[in-house]
Motif scaffolding. Structure first.
Motif, PDB file in Angstrom:
ATOM      1  N   PHE A 264      46.573  29.434  37.242  1.00 40.76           N
ATOM      2  CA  PHE A 264      45.992  28.722  35.862  1.00 40.76           C
ATOM      3  C   PHE A 264      47.315  28.426  35.087  1.00 40.76           C
ATOM      4  N   ASN A 265      47.518  27.880  34.210  1.00 42.35           N
ATOM      5  CA  ASN A 265      48.337  27.426  33.201  1.00 42.35           C
ATOM      6  C   ASN A 265      48.553  28.840  32.093  1.00 42.35           C
ATOM      7  N   ILE A 266      49.685  29.338  32.380  1.00 44.51           N
ATOM      8  CA  ILE A 266      49.934  30.606  31.323  1.00 44.51           C
ATOM      9  C   ILE A 266      51.132  30.374  30.168  1.00 44.51           C
ATOM     10  N   ASP A 267      51.541  28.967  30.141  1.00 45.18           N
ATOM     11  CA  ASP A 267      52.409  28.717  29.175  1.00 45.18           C
ATOM     12  C   ASP A 267      52.174  28.963  27.782  1.00 45.18           C
ATOM     13  N   ASN A 268      50.944  29.048  27.660  1.00 42.10           N
ATOM     14  CA  ASN A 268      50.451  28.802  25.971  1.00 42.10           C
ATOM     15  C   ASN A 268      49.981  30.406  25.844  1.00 42.10           C
ATOM     16  N   LEU A 269      50.014  31.379  26.631  1.00 45.21           N
ATOM     17  CA  LEU A 269      49.662  32.676  26.325  1.00 45.21           C
ATOM     18  C   LEU A 269      50.531  33.352  25.185  1.00 45.21           C
ATOM     19  N   THR A 270      50.000  34.106  24.414  1.00 42.13           N
ATOM     20  CA  THR A 270      50.660  34.820  23.593  1.00 42.13           C
ATOM     21  C   THR A 270      51.420  36.000  24.056  1.00 42.13           C
ATOM     22  N   PRO A 271      52.236  36.516  23.278  1.00 44.27           N
ATOM     23  CA  PRO A 271      53.043  37.526  23.970  1.00 44.27           C
ATOM     24  C   PRO A 271      52.227  38.930  24.424  1.00 44.27           C
ATOM     25  N   ASP A 272      51.378  38.921  23.297  1.00 41.40           N
ATOM     26  CA  ASP A 272      50.475  40.212  23.297  1.00 41.40           C
ATOM     27  C   ASP A 272      49.418  40.160  24.939  1.00 41.40           C
ATOM     28  N   ILE A 273      48.980  38.807  24.871  1.00 37.47           N
ATOM     29  CA  ILE A 273      48.163  38.750  25.983  1.00 37.47           C
ATOM     30  C   ILE A 273      48.918  38.663  27.481  1.00 37.47           C
ATOM     31  N   TYR A 274      50.068  37.900  27.568  1.00 32.70           N
ATOM     32  CA  TYR A 274      51.020  38.172  28.607  1.00 32.70           C
ATOM     33  C   TYR A 274      51.375  39.538  28.845  1.00 32.70           C
ATOM     34  N   ARG A 275      51.703  40.188  27.894  1.00 34.22           N
ATOM     35  CA  ARG A 275      52.129  41.434  28.036  1.00 34.22           C
ATOM     36  C   ARG A 275      51.105  42.493  28.954  1.00 34.22           C
ATOM     37  N   GLU A 276      49.904  42.294  28.898  1.00 39.17           N
ATOM     38  CA  GLU A 276      48.938  43.032  29.685  1.00 39.17           C
ATOM     39  C   GLU A 276      48.234  42.546  30.781  1.00 39.17           C
ATOM     40  N   MET A 277      48.864  41.106  31.141  1.00 34.80           N
ATOM     41  CA  MET A 277      48.282  40.646  32.520  1.00 34.80           C
ATOM     42  C   MET A 277      48.972  40.824  33.569  1.00 34.80           C
ATOM     43  N   ARG A 278      48.409  41.190  34.838  1.00 39.09           N
ATOM     44  CA  ARG A 278      48.918  41.326  35.932  1.00 39.09           C
ATOM     45  C   ARG A 278      48.139  40.941  37.229  1.00 39.09           C
ATOM     46  N   PRO A 279      48.468  40.713  38.259  1.00 43.09           N
ATOM     47  CA  PRO A 279      47.562  40.248  39.461  1.00 43.09           C
ATOM     48  C   PRO A 279      46.802  41.559  39.894  1.00 43.09           C
ATOM     49  N   LEU A 280      45.621  41.342  40.213  1.00 39.05           N
ATOM     50  CA  LEU A 280      44.674  42.491  40.661  1.00 39.05           C
ATOM     51  C   LEU A 280      45.089  42.980  42.128  1.00 39.05           C
ATOM     52  N   ILE A 281      45.374  44.001  42.519  1.00 36.40           N
ATOM     53  CA  ILE A 281      45.666  44.396  43.712  1.00 36.40           C
ATOM     54  C   ILE A 281      44.480  45.183  44.308  1.00 36.40           C
ATOM     55  N   SER A 282      44.169  44.665  45.589  1.00 37.34           N
ATOM     56  CA  SER A 282      42.925  45.016  46.136  1.00 37.34           C
ATOM     57  C   SER A 282      43.066  46.499  46.831  1.00 37.34           C
ATOM     58  N   VAL A 283      41.790  46.913  47.201  1.00 42.28           N
ATOM     59  CA  VAL A 283      41.992  48.027  48.130  1.00 42.28           C
ATOM     60  C   VAL A 283      42.660  48.134  49.478  1.00 42.28           C
ATOM     61  N   ASN A 284      42.697  46.794  49.953  1.00 39.71           N
ATOM     62  CA  ASN A 284      43.207  46.727  51.211  1.00 39.71           C
ATOM     63  C   ASN A 284      44.684  46.740  51.401  1.00 39.71           C
ATOM     64  N   CYS A 285      45.210  46.519  50.121  1.00 38.34           N
ATOM     65  CA  CYS A 285      46.782  46.755  50.041  1.00 38.34           C
ATOM     66  C   CYS A 285      47.225  48.254  50.263  1.00 38.34           C
ATOM     67  N   PRO A 286      48.085  48.611  51.244  1.00 33.55           N
ATOM     68  CA  PRO A 286      48.551  49.814  51.644  1.00 33.55           C
ATOM     69  C   PRO A 286      49.022  50.754  50.222  1.00 33.55           C
ATOM     70  N   LYS A 287      48.495  51.788  49.839  1.00 30.71           N
ATOM     71  CA  LYS A 287      48.834  52.586  48.435  1.00 30.71           C
ATOM     72  C   LYS A 287      50.244  52.598  48.210  1.00 30.71           C
ATOM     73  N   SER A 288      51.118  52.844  49.034  1.00 26.52           N
ATOM     74  CA  SER A 288      52.516  53.002  48.927  1.00 26.52           C
ATOM     75  C   SER A 288      53.207  51.541  48.416  1.00 26.52           C
ATOM     76  N   LEU A 289      52.532  50.525  48.985  1.00 23.98           N
ATOM     77  CA  LEU A 289      53.054  49.290  48.705  1.00 23.98           C
ATOM     78  C   LEU A 289      52.595  48.848  47.097  1.00 23.98           C
ATOM     79  N   ALA A 290      51.327  49.245  46.900  1.00 26.77           N
ATOM     80  CA  ALA A 290      50.542  49.010  45.623  1.00 26.77           C
ATOM     81  C   ALA A 290      51.320  49.767  44.562  1.00 26.77           C
ATOM     82  N   HIS A 291      51.580  51.034  44.925  1.00 26.67           N
ATOM     83  CA  HIS A 291      52.121  51.926  43.855  1.00 26.67           C
ATOM     84  C   HIS A 291      53.539  51.353  43.593  1.00 26.67           C
TER      85      HIS A 291
END
Length: 340
Positions: A264-291
């Motif tokens: 989705f379009n994230i060009d207009n997100l404020t720095p405060d919102i952008y600062r906290e946004m990350r993709p969600l890592i699923s439980v299927n991802c090996p823990k070492s890679l997720a970390h």
């Protein structure tokens, strides 16, 4: 001129601006002094367009009979004034000065550059009037961009070992850049090429790259691409090479999932919102890679690892996971949700 000496003079010129000298004028003088044609336009053949960027069009071509990729500056429909052209020239020279110093298996090799392409270069297709005389010639990497490769494999995903191999190539390339005091500043799959013969990744496009000064930079504008850009860059705070580490963390997520982190379009997100946004890592991802992902995209740059340490961690993950069974149905990747 010795690159380190030129680099010192460059930043010395910026500092001298405090004493009354125009820093941009000093910057221009240093660049002009360093510039020289490094290819013969008469031996350059420009072919079909194979890629486009913000300010460049990439052609497939030949130079001295060998296949090459040719990045030509393109201003689109923008009318360039004489003053603007001076800044464009400075940026072009800066990219050339950075790129020509690099030599690594995971960095695309620059062959040369010219500012007089149009009047001398032979062309298979008529070049648009909006394209400039400035071009950079680099090795032609067969296989296309990593973005294109991930898109083609989106539904079946990449084998885990392939994903780790790709991540290692990128990390090795970035580690090399940082060892040479170079910050890429636009790390993303679009700026990574796949060598189809050896199935290796090469970093490319150094239009945003700079030599890292002794102190943290302060930018008055965003540099790079939203989504991969570190929060401190978006917030226009001081930053250094750790901005590349943040970008790598997002790339690592995308390689593992064979998908785009943000749809989705994230060009207009404020720095405060952008600062906290990350993709969600699923439980299927090996823990070492997720970390590792989480460490790389930590909000605090000081908590992010150095790229040379990322290489070591990925090598350990590769060795460990090779003894584990990673079912293909479990490597479906993380779902496209996000945490705030």
């Amino acid at each position: 001129m010795d690159i380190q000496l030129a680099q010192n003079k460059l930043f010395g010129a910026w500092d001298s601006g405090k004493n009354g000298q125009n820093p941009m004028q000093s910057y221009r003088i240093v660049n002009e002094r360093k510039w020289q044609e490094t290819i013969d336009p008469l031996k350059l053949f420009l072919g079909v367009v194979i890629g486009r960027g913000s300010f460049g069009v990439v052609h497939k071509g030949t130079y001295q009979g060998q296949p090459v990729a040719v990045k030509v500056l393109d201003f689109g429909d923008t009318k360039i004034t004489e003053a603007s052209m001076a800044f464009v020239k400075e940026d072009f020279v800066k990219e050339v000065n950075v790129w020509q110093t690099l030599d690594h298996p995971n960095v695309s090799k620059m062959i040369g550059a010219t500012m007089s392409m149009t009047k001398n270069c032979r062309q298979k297709t008529k070049k648009k009037n909006t394209e400039s005389n400035f071009c950079i010639v680099c090795e032609y990497v067969r296989g296309g961009s990593l973005r294109s490769y991930l898109s083609k494999n989106r539904h079946k995903k990449l084998p885990f070992r392939t994903a780790i191999r790709f991540a290692l190539d990128i990390a090795s390339g970035l580690s090399y850049l940082h060892s040479k005091k170079v910050i890429h500043r636009d790390v993303k799959p679009e700026n990574m090429l796949i060598d189809k013969q050896h199935m290796t990744i090469k970093l490319t496009d150094f239009g945003e790259s700079i030599f890292e000064p002794s102190e943290l930079l302060y930018t008055t504008g965003e540099r790079g691409t939203r989504g991969f850009m570190a929060p401190e860059v978006v917030a226009r705070k001081p930053y250094g090479r750790k901005c590349d580490v943040y970008s790598f963390g997002i790339c690592l997520w995308e390689i593992y999932n064979c998908d785009m982190a943000y749809t989705f379009n994230i060009d207009n997100l404020t720095p405060d919102i952008y600062r906290e946004m990350r993709p969600l890592i699923s439980v299927n991802c090996p823990k070492s890679l997720a970390h590792l992902m989480e460490r790389c995209w930590d909000t605090d740059p000081k908590k992010r690892p150095e790229m040379k340490d990322v290489v070591v961690l990925l090598e350990e993950i590769e060795k460990y996971e090779s003894f584990q069974t990673v079912p293909e149905d479990l490597h479906g990747g993380c779902f496209t949700f996000f945490r705030f």
